[in-house]
Motif scaffolding. Structure first.
Motif, PDB file in Angstrom:
ATOM      1  N   GLU A 130       0.818  -1.211   0.000  1.00  9.75           N
ATOM      2  CA  GLU A 130       0.000   0.000   0.000  1.00  9.75           C
ATOM      3  C   GLU A 130       0.855   1.265   0.000  1.00  9.75           C
ATOM      4  OE1 GLU A 130      -3.002   0.027   3.008  1.00  9.75           O
ATOM      5  OE2 GLU A 130      -3.721  -1.986   2.497  1.00  9.75           O
ATOM      6  N   THR A 131       1.933   1.260   0.796  1.00  8.80           N
ATOM      7  CA  THR A 131       2.798   2.439   0.856  1.00  8.80           C
ATOM      8  C   THR A 131       3.393   2.746  -0.504  1.00  8.80           C
ATOM      9  OG1 THR A 131       3.370   2.068   3.176  1.00  8.80           O
ATOM     10  CG2 THR A 131       4.911   3.380   1.881  1.00  8.80           C
ATOM     11  N   VAL A 134       0.693   4.076  -2.908  1.00  8.77           N
ATOM     12  CA  VAL A 134       0.400   5.497  -2.678  1.00  8.77           C
ATOM     13  C   VAL A 134       1.520   6.365  -3.240  1.00  8.77           C
ATOM     14  CG1 VAL A 134       0.088   7.271  -0.922  1.00  8.77           C
ATOM     15  CG2 VAL A 134      -1.044   5.065  -0.650  1.00  8.77           C
ATOM     16  N   THR A 149      -6.293   9.486  -6.521  1.00  7.70           N
ATOM     17  CA  THR A 149      -7.404   8.668  -6.053  1.00  7.70           C
ATOM     18  C   THR A 149      -7.852   7.669  -7.112  1.00  7.70           C
ATOM     19  OG1 THR A 149      -8.880  10.472  -6.707  1.00  7.70           O
ATOM     20  CG2 THR A 149      -8.313  10.311  -4.373  1.00  7.70           C
ATOM     21  N   LEU A 152      -5.465   4.736  -6.877  1.00 10.28           N
ATOM     22  CA  LEU A 152      -5.782   4.001  -5.656  1.00 10.28           C
ATOM     23  C   LEU A 152      -7.132   3.291  -5.777  1.00 10.28           C
ATOM     24  CD1 LEU A 152      -4.508   6.652  -3.108  1.00 10.28           C
ATOM     25  CD2 LEU A 152      -3.404   4.514  -3.757  1.00 10.28           C
ATOM     26  N   ASN A 156      -7.900  -0.665  -5.295  1.00  8.39           N
ATOM     27  CA  ASN A 156      -9.002  -1.202  -4.507  1.00  8.39           C
ATOM     28  C   ASN A 156      -9.869  -2.144  -5.346  1.00  8.39           C
ATOM     29  OD1 ASN A 156     -10.477  -1.331  -2.035  1.00  8.39           O
ATOM     30  ND2 ASN A 156     -12.014   0.058  -2.876  1.00  8.39           N
ATOM     31  N   TYR A 235     -11.245   6.584  10.027  1.00  9.35           N
ATOM     32  CA  TYR A 235     -10.987   5.357   9.259  1.00  9.35           C
ATOM     33  C   TYR A 235     -11.250   4.125  10.129  1.00  9.35           C
ATOM     34  CZ  TYR A 235      -8.702   2.328   5.844  1.00  9.35           C
ATOM     35  OH  TYR A 235      -8.445   1.349   4.912  1.00  9.35           O
ATOM     36  N   VAL A 339     -12.230   4.562   1.129  1.00 13.03           N
ATOM     37  CA  VAL A 339     -10.885   3.993   1.098  1.00 13.03           C
ATOM     38  C   VAL A 339      -9.918   4.791   0.218  1.00 13.03           C
ATOM     39  CG1 VAL A 339      -9.527   1.948   0.527  1.00 13.03           C
ATOM     40  CG2 VAL A 339     -11.679   1.699   1.769  1.00 13.03           C
ATOM     41  N   ARG A 343      -6.630   6.971   1.837  1.00 11.93           N
ATOM     42  CA  ARG A 343      -5.245   6.679   1.449  1.00 11.93           C
ATOM     43  C   ARG A 343      -4.613   7.854   0.735  1.00 11.93           C
ATOM     44  NH1 ARG A 343      -6.560   0.573  -0.758  1.00 11.93           N
ATOM     45  NH2 ARG A 343      -6.309  -0.516   1.235  1.00 11.93           N
ATOM     46  N   VAL A 346      -3.320  10.629   3.168  1.00 12.18           N
ATOM     47  CA  VAL A 346      -2.196  10.354   4.079  1.00 12.18           C
ATOM     48  C   VAL A 346      -0.930  11.121   3.716  1.00 12.18           C
ATOM     49  CG1 VAL A 346      -0.622   8.548   4.905  1.00 12.18           C
ATOM     50  CG2 VAL A 346      -3.080   8.131   4.867  1.00 12.18           C
ATOM     51  N   VAL A 358       0.938   5.342   6.546  1.00 14.19           N
ATOM     52  CA  VAL A 358       0.049   4.278   6.076  1.00 14.19           C
ATOM     53  C   VAL A 358      -0.122   3.218   7.154  1.00 14.19           C
ATOM     54  CG1 VAL A 358      -0.135   2.369   4.423  1.00 14.19           C
ATOM     55  CG2 VAL A 358       0.507   4.644   3.623  1.00 14.19           C
ATOM     56  N   SER A 362      -3.763   2.283   9.590  1.00  9.55           N
ATOM     57  CA  SER A 362      -4.398   0.982   9.753  1.00  9.55           C
ATOM     58  C   SER A 362      -4.237   0.430  11.165  1.00  9.55           C
ATOM     59  CB  SER A 362      -3.816  -0.005   8.739  1.00  9.55           C
ATOM     60  OG  SER A 362      -4.192   0.358   7.430  1.00  9.55           O
TER      61      SER A 362
END
Length: 425
Positions: A130-131, A134, A149, A152, A156, A235, A339, A343, A346, A358, A362
């Motif tokens: 994920e990091t 992003v 977005t 991302l 997703n 979140y 979501v 993200r 962040v 990140v 979570s």
């Protein structure tokens, strides 16, 4: 937000990405095939085959989520330090071990231990993936003007495509036994491990550790950032509600139909909705909504889904599955809004500590899930309207926790871009 980019279809958007983000999106797809071959059937296995009490089932599921989401900060920090490749490989190896152990576990302590290992494995590989996703989305936004977005959202949607294929794989193996589903999930992660051992770059073009070292304050600066902590709380509310797909939904399906046969179809519905709707919803949100407004709307839709489920409990529409259907639909639409926006927000709140941010997002959410899962499990074990009303209050409270209004995303976010600016396109 800035840089909405052209309205390209998913395939065109994917083709337009550099090799590394394409690999990361494919990784999310494969992860979820292995994960969802097992998880949707875990509640029935714990409460049925192993005959655990409702509160204990809720606690086990909460421990799984906490050991995963709650320890994301470990995986994120390690990713900042070493890059994503070794963290992903270690996580895949532990997931293989955890699924294998879970398949053979019979005693409560063994179930808890295997579930914790399964969760910790994801706490390594998921924040690493994920990091870097992003980071690559921000770089792609700066280079092309395509809103981060949207990238991302594609990530997703790929995860949901994996979630769509995983449950049928698990369901096909359930007649053999829950152990077979676990071993199939482990097999998927063996393939993922071998694929990443061969294909994933050894290090980013420039180590994220360089960015981490140069950015002042470290964890203290991130965790003292009130706006970031407010985002974490909001979140967390989303994640508590989403976790009910694996706790409240199976119990409601059992109450309404006397079995679990419809559960796979409901998971399929959720996945199809996100696969079909994620990119159009994100394209619309990128043009019209700030990250805060997108998250607010998504959380309110989730609250509405729980309230509607409560109202429909006495109604026998759709074979008694009306509450489950409306909950799944509104939860899925809410997820499409929440979501990607969370993200994408962040990097603008963590000043260069992307992996840490990140992970902390979570981890804090996972802690809230751990606190909330056992009480919700006990409530849903009793049945009735009250559990759904309590669940509706969670995203409503989360909406109140959102940070204040945000300005446009910064497409050239320098500290993120610096770490991988040399990546080939």
């Amino acid at each position: 937000m800035t840089g909405t980019g052209p309205a390209a279809p998913a395939a065109g958007l994917l083709r337009g990405l550099p090799p590394l983000p394409r690999l990361l999106i494919g990784t999310q797809f494969a992860f979820n095939i292995g994960f969802f071959a097992v998880l949707p059937f875990l509640t029935a296995h714990l409460g049925g085959t192993l005959a655990l009490a409702g509160w204990l089932v809720g606690l086990v599921l909460g421990l799984r989520t906490f050991s995963q989401q709650g320890l994301f900060v470990v995986g994120g920090t390690l990713t900042d330090r070493f890059g994503p490749r070794p963290v992903v490989l270690a996580g895949c190896a532990l997931r293989v071990a955890g699924f294998t152990w879970l398949g053979f576990a019979q005693d409560t302590w063994a179930v808890i231990g295997s579930v914790l290992l399964v969760g910790f494995a994801a706490a390594l590989f998921s924040p690493a993936v994920e990091t870097e996703t992003v980071r690559q989305a921000v770089l792609h936004e700066a280079a092309t003007g395509v809103a981060r977005t949207r990238v991302l959202a594609l990530f997703n949607a790929a995860g949901q495509a994996g979630a769509l294929l995983g449950p049928p794989l698990g369901a096909a193996l359930l007649p053999i036994g829950f152990r077979a589903a676990c071993l199939a999930g482990a097999g998927v992660f063996v393939v993922v491990f071998l694929g990443h051992l061969r294909l994933m770059p050894c290090t980013p073009a420039k180590s994220p550790a360089d960015t981490l070292a140069s950015a002042p304050g470290g964890a203290r600066a991130v965790l003292r950032n009130r706006r970031f902590l407010a985002l974490c709380a909001a979140y967390g509310g989303y994640l508590i509600v989403y976790n009910q797909l694996y706790l409240a939904l199976p119990q409601e399906v059992e109450r309404a139909t006397g079995g679990q046969a419809a559960l796979g179809w409901l998971f399929t519905l959720s996945s199809v909705l996100v696969i079909a709707g994620q990119l159009p919803v994100s394209r619309w949100a990128a043009r019209r909504l700030s990250p805060r407004t997108a998250m607010l709307l998504g959380l309110l839709l989730m609250a509405a889904g729980s309230l509607a489920a409560a109202a429909l409990l006495p109604v026998r529409a759709f074979g008694g599955l009306g509450p489950s259907l409306v909950f799944v639909v509104l939860l899925s639409v809410g997820q499409m809004l929440v979501v990607p926006a969370a993200r994408a927000w962040v990097p603008d709140l963590t000043d260069g500590h992307l992996g840490l941010g990140v992970g902390a997002l979570s981890s804090s959410a996972g802690l809230l899930v751990l606190v909330g899962s056992a009480p919700l499990g006990a409530l849903f074990g009793r049945g009735g309207v009250l559990p759904w009303l309590a669940l509706a209050a969670v995203p409503a409270a989360a909406a109140l926790c959102l940070p204040g209004r945000s300005g446009p995303m910064r497409p050239g976010f320098s500290k993120v871009g610096a770490s991988t600016a040399g990546n080939p396109r």
